[in-house]
Design a protein around this motif. Structure first.
Motif, PDB file in Angstrom:
ATOM      1  N   LEU A 119       0.823  -1.216   0.000  1.00  0.00           N
ATOM      2  CA  LEU A 119       0.000   0.000   0.000  1.00  0.00           C
ATOM      3  C   LEU A 119       0.857   1.267   0.000  1.00  0.00           C
ATOM      4  N   SER A 120       1.945   1.268   0.733  1.00  0.00           N
ATOM      5  CA  SER A 120       2.782   2.475   0.809  1.00  0.00           C
ATOM      6  C   SER A 120       3.437   2.786  -0.532  1.00  0.00           C
ATOM      7  N   GLU A 121       3.591   1.788  -1.403  1.00  0.00           N
ATOM      8  CA  GLU A 121       4.154   2.007  -2.741  1.00  0.00           C
ATOM      9  C   GLU A 121       3.048   2.203  -3.786  1.00  0.00           C
ATOM     10  N   GLY A 122       1.804   2.210  -3.351  1.00  0.00           N
ATOM     11  CA  GLY A 122       0.690   2.417  -4.268  1.00  0.00           C
ATOM     12  C   GLY A 122       0.253   1.156  -4.989  1.00  0.00           C
ATOM     13  N   GLU A 123       0.692   0.000  -4.540  1.00  0.00           N
ATOM     14  CA  GLU A 123       0.327  -1.262  -5.186  1.00  0.00           C
ATOM     15  C   GLU A 123      -0.085  -2.244  -4.093  1.00  0.00           C
ATOM     16  N   MET A 124      -1.327  -2.661  -4.098  1.00  0.00           N
ATOM     17  CA  MET A 124      -1.838  -3.560  -3.064  1.00  0.00           C
ATOM     18  C   MET A 124      -1.615  -4.997  -3.491  1.00  0.00           C
ATOM     19  N   ASN A 125      -0.786  -5.746  -2.750  1.00  0.00           N
ATOM     20  CA  ASN A 125      -0.516  -7.151  -3.063  1.00  0.00           C
ATOM     21  C   ASN A 125      -1.478  -8.078  -2.323  1.00  0.00           C
ATOM     22  N   LYS A 126      -1.566  -7.864  -1.007  1.00  0.00           N
ATOM     23  CA  LYS A 126      -2.462  -8.701  -0.199  1.00  0.00           C
ATOM     24  C   LYS A 126      -2.642  -8.060   1.172  1.00  0.00           C
ATOM     25  N   VAL A 127      -3.629  -8.575   1.922  1.00  0.00           N
ATOM     26  CA  VAL A 127      -3.890  -8.136   3.298  1.00  0.00           C
ATOM     27  C   VAL A 127      -3.511  -9.298   4.208  1.00  0.00           C
ATOM     28  N   GLU A 144      -8.296 -15.700  19.490  1.00  0.00           N
ATOM     29  CA  GLU A 144      -7.354 -15.610  18.378  1.00  0.00           C
ATOM     30  C   GLU A 144      -7.539 -16.786  17.416  1.00  0.00           C
ATOM     31  N   LYS A 145      -7.831 -17.950  17.946  1.00  0.00           N
ATOM     32  CA  LYS A 145      -8.094 -19.122  17.101  1.00  0.00           C
ATOM     33  C   LYS A 145      -9.358 -18.926  16.263  1.00  0.00           C
ATOM     34  N   LEU A 146     -10.376 -18.330  16.876  1.00  0.00           N
ATOM     35  CA  LEU A 146     -11.616 -18.066  16.134  1.00  0.00           C
ATOM     36  C   LEU A 146     -11.339 -17.156  14.936  1.00  0.00           C
ATOM     37  N   VAL A 147     -10.558 -16.096  15.152  1.00  0.00           N
ATOM     38  CA  VAL A 147     -10.223 -15.172  14.064  1.00  0.00           C
ATOM     39  C   VAL A 147      -9.414 -15.897  12.999  1.00  0.00           C
ATOM     40  N   ARG A 148      -8.392 -16.650  13.414  1.00  0.00           N
ATOM     41  CA  ARG A 148      -7.559 -17.391  12.459  1.00  0.00           C
ATOM     42  C   ARG A 148      -8.400 -18.339  11.610  1.00  0.00           C
ATOM     43  N   ASP A 149      -9.289 -19.079  12.260  1.00  0.00           N
ATOM     44  CA  ASP A 149     -10.115 -20.055  11.542  1.00  0.00           C
ATOM     45  C   ASP A 149     -11.089 -19.379  10.580  1.00  0.00           C
ATOM     46  N   CYS A 150     -11.646 -18.266  10.994  1.00  0.00           N
ATOM     47  CA  CYS A 150     -12.581 -17.527  10.139  1.00  0.00           C
ATOM     48  C   CYS A 150     -11.859 -17.024   8.892  1.00  0.00           C
ATOM     49  N   ILE A 151     -10.657 -16.477   9.074  1.00  0.00           N
ATOM     50  CA  ILE A 151      -9.861 -16.007   7.933  1.00  0.00           C
ATOM     51  C   ILE A 151      -9.482 -17.196   7.055  1.00  0.00           C
ATOM     52  N   GLY A 152      -9.111 -18.308   7.673  1.00  0.00           N
ATOM     53  CA  GLY A 152      -8.750 -19.513   6.930  1.00  0.00           C
ATOM     54  C   GLY A 152      -9.884 -20.041   6.074  1.00  0.00           C
ATOM     55  N   ARG A 153     -11.116 -19.877   6.500  1.00  0.00           N
ATOM     56  CA  ARG A 153     -12.282 -20.319   5.718  1.00  0.00           C
ATOM     57  C   ARG A 153     -12.663 -19.300   4.639  1.00  0.00           C
ATOM     58  N   VAL A 156     -13.932 -13.402   4.829  1.00  0.00           N
ATOM     59  CA  VAL A 156     -13.443 -12.035   4.943  1.00  0.00           C
ATOM     60  C   VAL A 156     -14.113 -11.220   3.854  1.00  0.00           C
ATOM     61  N   SER A 157     -14.549 -10.034   4.178  1.00  0.00           N
ATOM     62  CA  SER A 157     -15.190  -9.191   3.169  1.00  0.00           C
ATOM     63  C   SER A 157     -14.805  -7.739   3.400  1.00  0.00           C
ATOM     64  N   TYR A 158     -15.247  -6.897   2.474  1.00  0.00           N
ATOM     65  CA  TYR A 158     -14.965  -5.468   2.525  1.00  0.00           C
ATOM     66  C   TYR A 158     -16.288  -4.745   2.448  1.00  0.00           C
ATOM     67  N   GLU A 159     -16.506  -3.776   3.334  1.00  0.00           N
ATOM     68  CA  GLU A 159     -17.764  -3.030   3.325  1.00  0.00           C
ATOM     69  C   GLU A 159     -17.479  -1.548   3.398  1.00  0.00           C
ATOM     70  N   ILE A 160     -18.386  -0.799   2.834  1.00  0.00           N
ATOM     71  CA  ILE A 160     -18.337   0.659   2.936  1.00  0.00           C
ATOM     72  C   ILE A 160     -19.562   1.093   3.730  1.00  0.00           C
ATOM     73  N   ILE A 161     -19.329   1.890   4.727  1.00  0.00           N
ATOM     74  CA  ILE A 161     -20.439   2.482   5.480  1.00  0.00           C
ATOM     75  C   ILE A 161     -20.382   3.977   5.192  1.00  0.00           C
ATOM     76  N   HIS A 162     -21.417   4.483   4.547  1.00  0.00           N
ATOM     77  CA  HIS A 162     -21.472   5.887   4.176  1.00  0.00           C
ATOM     78  C   HIS A 162     -22.522   6.547   5.059  1.00  0.00           C
ATOM     79  N   ASN A 163     -22.086   7.480   5.868  1.00  0.00           N
ATOM     80  CA  ASN A 163     -23.006   8.185   6.756  1.00  0.00           C
ATOM     81  C   ASN A 163     -23.275   9.559   6.157  1.00  0.00           C
TER      82      ASN A 163
END
Length: 167
Positions: A119-127, A144-153, A156-163
């Motif tokens: 991101l700092s170079e203007g090119e997004m490779n991965k998160v 932490e295991k719950l988060v790891r497992d959820c990401i592993g499955r 993961v999504s991206y949302e925009i909240i516009h107020n």
């Protein structure tokens, strides 16, 4: 008659003396027995008191030693926690951190960092979600295991909240 009175008196005095002697012997035996019982009771109380004092002294010594150990252990654990927290914040600046520190964002919980690689170079490779572990074990907490497992499955999504202001 005088001899008879004298001998009767002598006999009565002898019997009285014998009676008193027997009473004296009986009382002496009872008083010695009572004195022995009192002495033995005192001796038992004294021994119990000494044992109790010794036990109390040993307990206080043990308690002080254990308290000292517990305090030392608490200080060690506290130092380890502080060291771990500092390390978590500084890990992006360590030489073996694979990503550009400018791309790392500290969260702390439930994961330590999210790295937006490139991101700092203007090119997004991965998160990348990064959890930093210090100390002897690298075990994850249940959260932490719950988060790891959820990401592993791939959950993961991206949302925009516009107020919008409705003026």
């Amino acid at each position: 008659m005088d001899d008879w009175i004298i001998s009767t008196l002598a006999l009565l005095l002898g019997m009285l003396a014998a009676y008193l002697l027997l009473k004296y012997i009986d009382l002496k035996g009872r008083s010695e027995s009572r004195a022995r019982e009192m002495f033995e009771a005192w001796q038992a109380r004294e021994m119990e008191h000494q044992v109790s004092e010794k036990a109390e002294t040993l307990f206080r010594t043990w308690k002080m030693d254990e308290e000292k150990k517990i305090r030392q252990d608490a200080v060690k654990k506290s130092e380890a926690v502080i060291r771990g927290k500092v390390t978590e914040h500084l890990i992006p600046y360590f030489p073996d951190f694979e990503y550009n520190p400018k791309d790392a964002r500290f969260l702390g919980t439930p994961v330590d960092f999210i790295v937006f690689d490139g991101l700092s170079e203007g090119e997004m490779n991965k998160v990348i979600f990064v959890e930093v572990k210090t100390g002897k074990t690298g075990a994850l907490s249940p959260r932490e295991k719950l988060v790891r497992d959820c990401i592993g499955r791939g959950k993961v999504s991206y949302e925009i909240i516009h107020n919008r202001d409705n003026n």
